[in-house]
Design a protein around this motif. Structure first.
Motif, PDB file in Angstrom:
ATOM      1  N   LEU A  25     -41.272  40.616 -12.578  1.00 35.72           N
ATOM      2  CA  LEU A  25     -42.345  39.893 -12.988  1.00 35.72           C
ATOM      3  C   LEU A  25     -43.636  40.926 -13.341  1.00 35.72           C
ATOM      4  O   LEU A  25     -43.926  41.747 -12.692  1.00 35.72           O
ATOM      5  N   TYR A  26     -43.873  40.708 -14.666  1.00 35.57           N
ATOM      6  CA  TYR A  26     -45.081  41.540 -14.997  1.00 35.57           C
ATOM      7  C   TYR A  26     -46.269  40.481 -15.525  1.00 35.57           C
ATOM      8  O   TYR A  26     -46.129  39.630 -16.274  1.00 35.57           O
ATOM      9  N   ASP A  27     -47.404  40.803 -15.126  1.00 37.51           N
ATOM     10  CA  ASP A  27     -48.395  39.913 -15.351  1.00 37.51           C
ATOM     11  C   ASP A  27     -50.044  40.553 -15.585  1.00 37.51           C
ATOM     12  O   ASP A  27     -50.486  41.192 -14.595  1.00 37.51           O
ATOM     13  N   CYS A  49     -35.376  35.771 -19.580  1.00 32.78           N
ATOM     14  CA  CYS A  49     -36.677  36.589 -19.729  1.00 32.78           C
ATOM     15  C   CYS A  49     -37.513  35.461 -20.251  1.00 32.78           C
ATOM     16  O   CYS A  49     -37.405  34.666 -21.474  1.00 32.78           O
ATOM     17  N   ASP A  50     -38.610  35.249 -19.574  1.00 29.45           N
ATOM     18  CA  ASP A  50     -39.458  34.002 -19.818  1.00 29.45           C
ATOM     19  C   ASP A  50     -41.106  34.580 -19.955  1.00 29.45           C
ATOM     20  O   ASP A  50     -41.421  35.316 -19.208  1.00 29.45           O
ATOM     21  N   PHE A  51     -41.499  33.786 -20.890  1.00 25.03           N
ATOM     22  CA  PHE A  51     -42.830  33.851 -21.285  1.00 25.03           C
ATOM     23  C   PHE A  51     -43.531  32.529 -20.967  1.00 25.03           C
ATOM     24  O   PHE A  51     -43.808  31.705 -21.983  1.00 25.03           O
ATOM     25  N   ARG A  65     -41.452  30.677 -24.760  1.00 25.60           N
ATOM     26  CA  ARG A  65     -40.411  31.620 -25.045  1.00 25.60           C
ATOM     27  C   ARG A  65     -39.498  31.929 -23.870  1.00 25.60           C
ATOM     28  O   ARG A  65     -40.135  32.265 -22.966  1.00 25.60           O
ATOM     29  N   ARG A  66     -38.094  31.895 -24.259  1.00 29.18           N
ATOM     30  CA  ARG A  66     -37.308  32.063 -23.148  1.00 29.18           C
ATOM     31  C   ARG A  66     -35.883  32.500 -23.991  1.00 29.18           C
ATOM     32  O   ARG A  66     -35.365  32.285 -24.763  1.00 29.18           O
ATOM     33  N   LEU A 108     -47.882  37.499 -19.807  1.00 31.39           N
ATOM     34  CA  LEU A 108     -47.102  37.530 -18.453  1.00 31.39           C
ATOM     35  C   LEU A 108     -45.605  37.025 -18.727  1.00 31.39           C
ATOM     36  O   LEU A 108     -45.666  36.545 -19.663  1.00 31.39           O
ATOM     37  N   PHE A 109     -44.668  37.903 -18.235  1.00 30.69           N
ATOM     38  CA  PHE A 109     -43.124  37.658 -18.546  1.00 30.69           C
ATOM     39  C   PHE A 109     -42.506  37.697 -17.362  1.00 30.69           C
ATOM     40  O   PHE A 109     -42.861  38.621 -16.547  1.00 30.69           O
TER      41      PHE A 109
END
Length: 279
Positions: free
Chosen positions: A67-69, A118-120, A127-128, A54-55
Protein backbone atom coordinates in the motif's frame (compact mmCIF):
# COMPACT_ATOMS: atom_id res chain seq x y z
CA UNK A 1 -0.04 2.53 -31.16
CA UNK A 2 -3.41 3.37 -32.77
CA UNK A 3 -4.76 6.80 -31.80
CA UNK A 4 -8.05 6.68 -29.86
CA UNK A 5 -10.79 9.31 -30.13
CA UNK A 6 -10.44 12.13 -27.63
CA UNK A 7 -12.64 11.35 -24.63
CA UNK A 8 -12.69 12.50 -20.99
CA UNK A 9 -11.41 9.26 -19.57
CA UNK A 10 -8.23 8.42 -17.74
CA UNK A 11 -6.67 5.17 -18.88
CA UNK A 12 -4.68 2.53 -17.02
CA UNK A 13 -1.72 1.09 -18.90
CA UNK A 14 -0.30 -2.38 -18.08
CA UNK A 15 2.87 -3.51 -19.76
CA UNK A 16 2.03 -1.75 -23.03
CA UNK A 17 -1.70 -2.66 -23.02
CA UNK A 18 -4.29 0.07 -22.48
CA UNK A 19 -7.60 -0.35 -20.66
CA UNK A 20 -10.43 2.19 -20.54
CA UNK A 21 -11.53 3.00 -17.00
CA UNK A 22 -14.80 1.36 -16.12
CA UNK A 23 -14.27 -1.67 -18.35
CA UNK A 24 -13.33 -5.02 -16.85
CA UNK A 25 -9.53 -5.24 -17.00
CA UNK A 26 -7.87 -7.95 -19.04
CA UNK A 27 -5.69 -10.40 -17.17
CA UNK A 28 -1.95 -10.27 -17.82
CA UNK A 29 -0.20 -13.57 -17.09
CA UNK A 30 3.39 -13.52 -15.83
CA UNK A 31 5.56 -16.59 -15.26
CA UNK A 32 8.79 -16.49 -13.23
CA UNK A 33 11.06 -19.09 -11.72
CA UNK A 34 11.05 -19.62 -7.98
CA UNK A 35 13.71 -17.47 -6.35
CA UNK A 36 13.71 -14.84 -9.12
CA UNK A 37 12.36 -11.33 -8.66
CA UNK A 38 8.98 -10.49 -10.21
CA UNK A 39 8.13 -6.96 -11.36
CA UNK A 40 4.37 -6.41 -11.52
CA UNK A 41 3.70 -3.44 -13.84
CA UNK A 42 1.04 -0.83 -13.15
CA UNK A 43 1.02 2.73 -14.50
CA UNK A 44 -1.41 5.41 -15.59
CA UNK A 45 -1.26 6.04 -19.31
CA UNK A 46 -1.67 9.76 -18.61
CA UNK A 47 1.67 9.60 -16.75
CA UNK A 48 -0.05 11.61 -14.02
CA UNK A 49 2.07 12.36 -10.95
CA UNK A 50 0.97 9.94 -8.21
CA UNK A 51 3.38 11.00 -5.44
CA UNK A 52 0.40 12.32 -3.43
CA UNK A 53 -2.02 9.58 -4.55
CA UNK A 54 -3.00 6.23 -3.05
CA UNK A 55 -2.63 2.85 -4.72
CA UNK A 56 -3.16 -0.58 -3.22
CA UNK A 57 -1.88 -4.00 -4.29
CA UNK A 58 -3.71 -7.14 -3.16
CA UNK A 59 -3.48 -10.83 -3.96
CA UNK A 60 -6.60 -12.91 -4.60
CA UNK A 61 -8.69 -9.98 -3.41
CA UNK A 62 -7.75 -10.43 0.25
CA UNK A 63 -4.05 -10.51 1.10
CA UNK A 64 -2.50 -7.08 1.46
CA UNK A 65 0.64 -7.02 -0.67
CA UNK A 66 1.63 -3.34 -0.79
CA UNK A 67 0.00 0.00 0.00
CA UNK A 68 1.24 3.46 -0.91
CA UNK A 69 -0.56 6.52 0.47
CA UNK A 70 1.03 9.89 -0.31
CA UNK A 71 4.51 8.80 0.75
CA UNK A 72 3.50 6.37 3.49
CA UNK A 73 3.94 2.63 2.91
CA UNK A 74 3.46 -0.47 5.01
CA UNK A 75 5.65 -0.54 8.10
CA UNK A 76 5.56 0.46 11.75
CA UNK A 77 3.59 3.61 10.85
CA UNK A 78 1.09 1.75 8.68
CA UNK A 79 0.38 -1.87 9.75
CA UNK A 80 -1.71 -4.37 7.82
CA UNK A 81 0.65 -5.93 5.29
CA UNK A 82 0.38 -9.72 5.06
CA UNK A 83 3.27 -11.53 6.75
CA UNK A 84 4.08 -13.35 3.51
CA UNK A 85 5.12 -10.11 1.82
CA UNK A 86 6.88 -8.20 4.59
CA UNK A 87 10.39 -7.02 3.65
CA UNK A 88 9.96 -8.57 0.17
CA UNK A 89 7.82 -6.07 -1.77
CA UNK A 90 9.02 -2.65 -2.89
CA UNK A 91 7.88 0.13 -5.21
CA UNK A 92 9.87 2.52 -7.42
CA UNK A 93 9.83 5.99 -5.78
CA UNK A 94 11.66 7.68 -8.67
CA UNK A 95 8.91 6.56 -11.08
CA UNK A 96 5.95 7.91 -9.09
CA UNK A 97 6.07 11.35 -10.78
CA UNK A 98 5.44 9.55 -14.07
CA UNK A 99 2.38 7.63 -12.89
CA UNK A 100 4.20 4.33 -12.32
CA UNK A 101 2.84 2.24 -9.42
CA UNK A 102 4.72 -0.93 -10.31
CA UNK A 103 6.11 -3.16 -7.54
CA UNK A 104 8.77 -5.83 -7.32
CA UNK A 105 8.47 -9.04 -5.29
CA UNK A 106 11.92 -10.22 -4.22
CA UNK A 107 12.93 -13.88 -4.05
CA UNK A 108 9.60 -15.25 -5.23
CA UNK A 109 8.07 -18.34 -3.64
CA UNK A 110 5.64 -20.86 -5.12
CA UNK A 111 3.05 -19.60 -2.63
CA UNK A 112 3.29 -16.14 -4.25
CA UNK A 113 1.34 -17.47 -7.24
CA UNK A 114 -2.09 -15.89 -7.58
CA UNK A 115 -4.11 -13.00 -8.98
CA UNK A 116 -2.80 -9.53 -8.11
CA UNK A 117 -4.76 -6.30 -8.38
CA UNK A 118 -3.41 -2.77 -8.58
CA UNK A 119 -6.09 -0.37 -7.40
CA UNK A 120 -6.42 3.44 -7.36
CA UNK A 121 -9.53 3.67 -5.15
CA UNK A 122 -9.61 7.48 -4.85
CA UNK A 123 -9.36 8.28 -8.54
CA UNK A 124 -12.57 9.01 -10.42
CA UNK A 125 -13.45 6.92 -12.24
CA UNK A 126 -11.71 4.20 -10.25
CA UNK A 127 -8.75 2.46 -11.96
CA UNK A 128 -7.95 -1.19 -11.40
CA UNK A 129 -5.72 -3.73 -13.18
CA UNK A 130 -5.18 -7.47 -12.82
CA UNK A 131 -2.09 -9.69 -13.15
CA UNK A 132 -1.93 -13.46 -12.80
CA UNK A 133 1.46 -14.43 -11.38
CA UNK A 134 2.70 -17.99 -11.75
CA UNK A 135 5.87 -18.97 -9.88
CA UNK A 136 7.33 -22.16 -11.34
CA UNK A 137 9.04 -24.30 -8.68
CA UNK A 138 12.66 -25.41 -8.98
CA UNK A 139 14.47 -28.37 -7.47
CA UNK A 140 16.19 -27.26 -4.28
CA UNK A 141 16.77 -28.18 -0.66
CA UNK A 142 13.45 -27.56 1.12
CA UNK A 143 14.46 -28.94 4.51
CA UNK A 144 13.69 -25.63 6.23
CA UNK A 145 10.17 -25.62 4.77
CA UNK A 146 9.26 -28.60 7.00
CA UNK A 147 7.43 -30.44 4.22
CA UNK A 148 6.07 -33.77 5.55
CA UNK A 149 8.05 -36.66 4.05
CA UNK A 150 10.84 -34.51 2.61
CA UNK A 151 14.03 -36.58 2.51
CA UNK A 152 16.56 -35.65 5.18
CA UNK A 153 20.21 -35.11 4.32
CA UNK A 154 21.66 -38.47 3.20
CA UNK A 155 23.97 -40.32 5.59
CA UNK A 156 27.17 -41.06 3.66
CA UNK A 157 29.87 -43.45 4.85
CA UNK A 158 32.93 -45.29 3.51
CA UNK A 159 32.18 -48.95 4.25
CA UNK A 160 35.52 -50.34 3.10
CA UNK A 161 38.67 -49.00 1.48
CA UNK A 162 41.98 -50.20 0.11
CA UNK A 163 44.74 -48.26 -1.58
CA UNK A 164 43.02 -48.90 -4.93
CA UNK A 165 39.27 -48.49 -4.27
CA UNK A 166 36.61 -47.45 -1.78
CA UNK A 167 33.09 -48.77 -1.16
CA UNK A 168 30.67 -45.91 -0.45
CA UNK A 169 27.21 -46.15 1.08
CA UNK A 170 24.36 -43.63 1.08
CA UNK A 171 21.34 -44.02 3.36
CA UNK A 172 18.08 -42.04 3.34
CA UNK A 173 15.31 -42.89 5.81
CA UNK A 174 11.67 -41.90 6.27
CA UNK A 175 11.15 -40.22 2.89
CA UNK A 176 7.80 -39.89 1.13
CA UNK A 177 7.20 -39.81 -1.77
CA UNK A 178 9.90 -42.31 -2.73
CA UNK A 179 13.12 -40.42 -3.56
CA UNK A 180 15.57 -41.17 -6.33
CA UNK A 181 19.16 -41.60 -5.12
CA UNK A 182 22.23 -41.01 -7.27
CA UNK A 183 25.99 -40.91 -6.71
CA UNK A 184 27.87 -38.11 -8.47
CA UNK A 185 31.50 -37.04 -8.74
CA UNK A 186 32.73 -33.48 -8.21
CA UNK A 187 31.88 -32.63 -11.82
CA UNK A 188 28.24 -33.62 -11.34
CA UNK A 189 28.64 -36.76 -13.46
CA UNK A 190 26.65 -39.82 -12.44
CA UNK A 191 28.72 -42.59 -10.83
CA UNK A 192 27.50 -46.13 -11.61
CA UNK A 193 26.04 -47.81 -8.54
CA UNK A 194 24.50 -51.10 -7.49
CA UNK A 195 20.72 -51.52 -7.42
CA UNK A 196 19.29 -49.65 -4.43
CA UNK A 197 17.99 -51.51 -1.40
CA UNK A 198 14.46 -50.18 -0.78
CA UNK A 199 12.31 -50.75 2.30
CA UNK A 200 8.68 -49.63 2.11
CA UNK A 201 7.33 -48.76 5.56
CA UNK A 202 3.72 -48.06 4.66
CA UNK A 203 4.45 -45.32 2.14
CA UNK A 204 7.59 -44.08 3.89
CA UNK A 205 10.81 -45.27 2.30
CA UNK A 206 14.26 -46.23 3.57
CA UNK A 207 16.81 -46.51 0.75
CA UNK A 208 20.45 -47.66 0.65
CA UNK A 209 22.65 -47.03 -2.40
CA UNK A 210 26.23 -48.28 -2.70
CA UNK A 211 28.98 -47.66 -5.22
CA UNK A 212 32.66 -48.52 -5.63
CA UNK A 213 35.03 -45.77 -6.75
CA UNK A 214 38.64 -46.02 -7.89
CA UNK A 215 39.65 -42.36 -8.20
CA UNK A 216 40.50 -39.62 -5.73
CA UNK A 217 37.62 -37.14 -5.71
CA UNK A 218 34.76 -35.57 -3.80
CA UNK A 219 31.67 -37.78 -4.14
CA UNK A 220 28.11 -36.77 -3.32
CA UNK A 221 24.91 -38.69 -2.85
CA UNK A 222 21.87 -36.80 -4.17
CA UNK A 223 18.29 -37.53 -3.07
CA UNK A 224 15.55 -36.12 -5.34
CA UNK A 225 11.78 -35.95 -4.85
CA UNK A 226 10.43 -34.25 -7.96
CA UNK A 227 6.82 -34.43 -6.73
CA UNK A 228 7.62 -31.89 -4.01
CA UNK A 229 10.55 -30.21 -5.83
CA UNK A 230 12.95 -31.24 -3.10
CA UNK A 231 16.60 -32.14 -3.59
CA UNK A 232 19.22 -32.63 -0.91
CA UNK A 233 22.75 -34.08 -0.88
CA UNK A 234 25.73 -35.01 1.25
CA UNK A 235 29.31 -35.64 0.18
CA UNK A 236 32.55 -37.28 1.21
CA UNK A 237 36.17 -37.21 0.08
CA UNK A 238 37.95 -40.34 -1.10
CA UNK A 239 41.70 -40.72 -1.67
CA UNK A 240 42.98 -43.71 -3.60
CA UNK A 241 46.44 -44.43 -5.02
CA UNK A 242 46.86 -43.54 -8.66
CA UNK A 243 47.80 -46.89 -10.29
CA UNK A 244 49.46 -45.18 -13.27
CA UNK A 245 51.92 -43.19 -11.15
CA UNK A 246 52.57 -46.19 -8.92
CA UNK A 247 53.41 -48.48 -11.85
CA UNK A 248 55.58 -45.84 -13.47
CA UNK A 249 57.66 -45.31 -10.31
CA UNK A 250 58.21 -49.04 -9.84
CA UNK A 251 59.07 -49.53 -13.50
CA UNK A 252 61.60 -46.71 -13.57
CA UNK A 253 63.43 -48.25 -10.59
CA UNK A 254 63.53 -51.70 -12.14
CA UNK A 255 64.77 -50.33 -15.45
CA UNK A 256 67.55 -48.34 -13.79
CA UNK A 257 69.12 -51.21 -11.86
CA UNK A 258 68.81 -54.92 -11.58
CA UNK A 259 69.26 -54.89 -7.87
CA UNK A 260 66.58 -54.61 -5.15
CA UNK A 261 65.76 -51.20 -3.74
CA UNK A 262 63.78 -49.89 -0.79
CA UNK A 263 61.83 -46.78 -1.72
CA UNK A 264 60.31 -44.43 0.85
CA UNK A 265 58.14 -41.52 -0.29
CA UNK A 266 58.93 -38.44 1.80
CA UNK A 267 56.57 -35.87 0.32
CA UNK A 268 54.84 -35.61 -3.05
CA UNK A 269 57.38 -36.55 -5.76
CA UNK A 270 60.31 -36.74 -3.31
CA UNK A 271 61.52 -40.29 -2.69
CA UNK A 272 64.37 -41.69 -0.53
CA UNK A 273 65.95 -44.76 -2.10
CA UNK A 274 68.10 -47.35 -0.33
CA UNK A 275 70.01 -50.10 -2.09
CA UNK A 276 69.40 -53.52 -0.55
CA UNK A 277 72.01 -55.25 -2.69
CA UNK A 278 74.98 -56.84 -0.94
CA UNK A 279 78.32 -55.24 -1.81
Amino acid sequence: MELLPVVCLCLLTWSGTTFAAGNGPDVIKMVVKEGDDAILPCSLSTRENIVQKLFDWKRDGQKEVFLYDAGVTYGKDHPGQDEQFKQRVFHFPDQLPFGDASIVIRNTKVTDSGNYTCDFPRLQPRRRGLIELVVDPVLKDRTEENIPGAAPEPYVTILNQTKDWALLQCVVKGASPKPQLQWQDSGGNMVPAKDPQVTDRGGSYDIILRTTVTKTDHYRCVATQEEINHQVHAETFVHVTDPVLKDRAEKNIRDFTGRSWLCVQLSGPLWLVFSLALV
